[in-house]
Design a protein around this motif. Structure first.
Motif, PDB file in Angstrom:
ATOM      1  N   ARG A 188      39.985  43.457  38.769  1.00 38.00           N
ATOM      2  CA  ARG A 188      38.834  44.242  38.314  1.00 38.00           C
ATOM      3  C   ARG A 188      38.719  45.506  39.161  1.00 38.00           C
ATOM      4  O   ARG A 188      38.802  45.457  40.386  1.00 38.00           O
ATOM      5  N   ALA A 190      36.366  49.186  39.644  1.00 36.17           N
ATOM      6  CA  ALA A 190      35.231  50.049  39.320  1.00 36.17           C
ATOM      7  C   ALA A 190      35.772  51.449  39.038  1.00 36.17           C
ATOM      8  O   ALA A 190      36.634  51.955  39.776  1.00 36.17           O
ATOM      9  N   GLU A 234      34.257  50.184  34.219  1.00 39.90           N
ATOM     10  CA  GLU A 234      35.019  49.084  34.804  1.00 39.90           C
ATOM     11  C   GLU A 234      36.290  48.853  33.993  1.00 39.90           C
ATOM     12  O   GLU A 234      36.287  48.938  32.765  1.00 39.90           O
TER      13      GLU A 234
END
Length: 332
Positions: A188, A190, A234
């Protein structure tokens, strides 16, 4: 600055901004290259996570297998709050199989009510292409061996890459742990704005041969010299292959010469099914033959008894014989 029509013929996001700005062509559609791997276990350079946004659907299928994908893009262009804005929503859907077949549809709703939606639906299967407009029936496209169909497909699938390209070097990714999408573990990230990476941005010069009025200049700036004012979102990239499993990106773009002009874009895209869970791709149930020259006028003339065949001059009479043609002439 209200667009008159919206059709996703080019890179879908760039087309929206073109139409929002008055249908002028521009912008750099180049993308960072992604190494083409041919196995599900293909490696990915995690030092450059941004290149995950540049995979095309064939590369993704070679790495993940068959998949389904959905995306929605909304945008709004205005000159300051309280001014009239141009806005629209795009909906994209793709079914991509591991053997190369696909079914892709893109629909643009400009918010003017029933009947104003436009779009296109393409099916490529067994080496054949079938296409339809949003309100039209499917027709076979025997001259398309898949090249145009694949280009249209990737205009949808690579929306995130197009939007990232518009944001320029200011778009950065910062790793934020792990996440799971459709049962696959992913990394993941940002998505943020690094203002220091933008450098000094100036308005692009007026292109040769293009109108130089103020409105046209602003449209050129928006497409060729857009400056990201805000970026957030994201990315979840497949941990094994780097293919994007889910992307959310919200950005506000402006231009150097007009602080009030804003283009606000929101993208939500994700893989919705993988492997055996993905739908099969089959030819459409009802297909009309290819018709590049519509026969509506000829059929109307024939129904009115105004249509005759021209005689064919036999070979060897001094001039080359021409093929028979059908011509319309008024009744005597």
């Amino acid at each position: 600055m209200l667009p008159r029509s919206m059709t996703p013929h080019r890179s879908a996001l760039l087309a929206l901004l073109v139409l929002a700005a008055g249908a002028c062509r521009g912008g750099d559609e180049s993308r960072a290259p992604v190494t083409d791997q041919s196995s599900a276990g293909a490696s990915f350079d995690w030092k450059q996570p941004r290149t995950a946004l540049d995979f095309d659907a064939d590369q993704a299928a070679r790495r993940l297998g068959s998949f389904e994908w959905d995306a929605q893009v909304t945008w709004r262009v205005h000159r300051g709050e309280g001014t009239r804005a141009s806005s629209a929503t795009e909906r994209h859907r793709l079914v991509q199989t591991a053997d190369g077949a696909f079914d892709v549809e893109a629909v643009v709703d400009d918010g003017r009510g029933p009947g104003s939606e436009t779009g296109r639906h393409i099916v490529y299967v067994n080496g054949a292409t079938y296409a339809k407009g949003h309100w039209a029936p499917f027709r076979e496209r025997p001259t398309d061996r898949g090249h145009a169909a694949k280009r249209f497909r990737d205009e949808s699938f690579r929306l995130a890459g197009d939007l990232a390209a518009l944001c320029g070097p200011g778009l950065t990714l910062v790793e934020r742990g792990t996440a799971t999408v459709e049962g696959r573990p992913g990394r993941r990230y940002a998505i943020t704005l690094d203002r220091g990476a933008l450098g000094t941005v100036t308005s692009p010069p007026a292109p040769s041969g293009r109108a130089t009025d103020r409105e046209t200049q602003l449209r050129v700036e928006l497409l060729e010299g857009a400056v990201p004012r805000t970026i957030e979102g994201e990315l979840v990239a497949d941990a094994a292959t780097g293919v994007p499993l889910q992307v959310r990106l919200v950005t506000t773009l402006g231009v150097p010469s007009d602080a009030a002009l804003r283009a606000e874009v929101t993208l939500d895209a994700r893989i919705t099914a993988l492997g055996a869970a993905a739908a099969a791709v089959r030819p459409p149930d009802k297909i009309l033959p290819d018709e590049r020259k519509p026969k509506g006028v000829a059929q109307a003339l024939e129904a009115a008894g105004l249509k005759e065949k021209q005689p064919v001059e036999p070979p060897g009479t001094g001039e080359r014989a021409e093929p028979a043609e059908e011509a319309a002439r008024p009744a005597e």
